[in-house]
Design a protein around this motif. Structure first.
Motif, PDB file in Angstrom:
ATOM      1  N   ARG A   6      30.870  48.080  33.106  1.00  0.00           N
ATOM      2  CA  ARG A   6      31.624  48.240  31.828  1.00  0.00           C
ATOM      3  C   ARG A   6      31.894  46.631  31.325  1.00  0.00           C
ATOM      4  N   TRP A   8      34.095  43.393  30.285  1.00  0.00           N
ATOM      5  CA  TRP A   8      35.545  42.951  30.388  1.00  0.00           C
ATOM      6  C   TRP A   8      35.737  41.566  29.762  1.00  0.00           C
ATOM      7  N   GLY A  10      38.337  38.124  30.109  1.00  0.00           N
ATOM      8  CA  GLY A  10      39.546  37.479  31.095  1.00  0.00           C
ATOM      9  C   GLY A  10      40.706  37.134  30.377  1.00  0.00           C
ATOM     10  N   SER A  29      33.450  46.357  38.646  1.00  0.00           N
ATOM     11  CA  SER A  29      34.745  46.581  39.079  1.00  0.00           C
ATOM     12  C   SER A  29      35.567  45.548  38.620  1.00  0.00           C
ATOM     13  N   GLU A  30      36.838  45.597  38.671  1.00  0.00           N
ATOM     14  CA  GLU A  30      37.842  44.562  38.122  1.00  0.00           C
ATOM     15  C   GLU A  30      37.480  43.161  39.007  1.00  0.00           C
ATOM     16  N   MET A  31      37.528  43.402  40.322  1.00  0.00           N
ATOM     17  CA  MET A  31      37.075  42.172  40.960  1.00  0.00           C
ATOM     18  C   MET A  31      35.736  41.630  40.646  1.00  0.00           C
ATOM     19  N   ALA A  33      34.524  41.630  37.954  1.00  0.00           N
ATOM     20  CA  ALA A  33      34.538  40.853  36.621  1.00  0.00           C
ATOM     21  C   ALA A  33      35.443  39.659  36.697  1.00  0.00           C
ATOM     22  N   VAL A  34      36.271  39.807  37.555  1.00  0.00           N
ATOM     23  CA  VAL A  34      36.984  38.341  37.816  1.00  0.00           C
ATOM     24  C   VAL A  34      35.811  37.238  38.394  1.00  0.00           C
ATOM     25  N   THR A  54      43.195  37.494  34.634  1.00  0.00           N
ATOM     26  CA  THR A  54      43.256  38.939  34.806  1.00  0.00           C
ATOM     27  C   THR A  54      42.008  39.458  34.058  1.00  0.00           C
ATOM     28  N   ALA A  55      41.275  40.399  34.738  1.00  0.00           N
ATOM     29  CA  ALA A  55      40.261  41.250  34.084  1.00  0.00           C
ATOM     30  C   ALA A  55      40.839  42.237  33.322  1.00  0.00           C
ATOM     31  N   VAL A  56      40.487  42.412  32.137  1.00  0.00           N
ATOM     32  CA  VAL A  56      40.931  43.309  30.887  1.00  0.00           C
ATOM     33  C   VAL A  56      39.702  44.149  30.487  1.00  0.00           C
ATOM     34  N   PRO A  57      39.548  45.631  30.496  1.00  0.00           N
ATOM     35  CA  PRO A  57      38.281  46.231  30.138  1.00  0.00           C
ATOM     36  C   PRO A  57      38.252  45.927  28.754  1.00  0.00           C
TER      37      PRO A  57
END
Length: 68
Positions: A6, A8, A10, A29-31, A33-34, A54-57
């Motif tokens: 997906r 993302w 930041g 994943s969020e991690m 993405a970061v 902070t990763a935001v979809p």
């Protein structure tokens, strides 16, 4: 089965500065993405990475203003 990727964005900030957005990256994943956002930062800026990411979809869209 392929991983579900997906987009993302930041939400980033430095201490004592206004937050800003960085992106867009694609990750599972969020991690992930970061980590991808940190990597993106090192490619586009000579400055240290923001102190908070902070990763935001989602993704960034730029729409030019219409000339009047």
């Amino acid at each position: 089965m392929r991983p579900l990727l997906r987009r993302w964005v930041g939400h980033c900030s430095y201490r004592d500065h206004k937050p800003f957005y960085l992106g867009t990256v694609v990750a599972e994943s969020e991690m992930g993405a970061v980590l991808a956002l940190q990597d993106l930062w090192t490619k586009i800026s000579p400055h240290p990475c923001p102190s908070a990411i902070t990763a935001v979809p989602g993704f960034l869209i730029l729409q030019p203003e219409e000339a009047t």
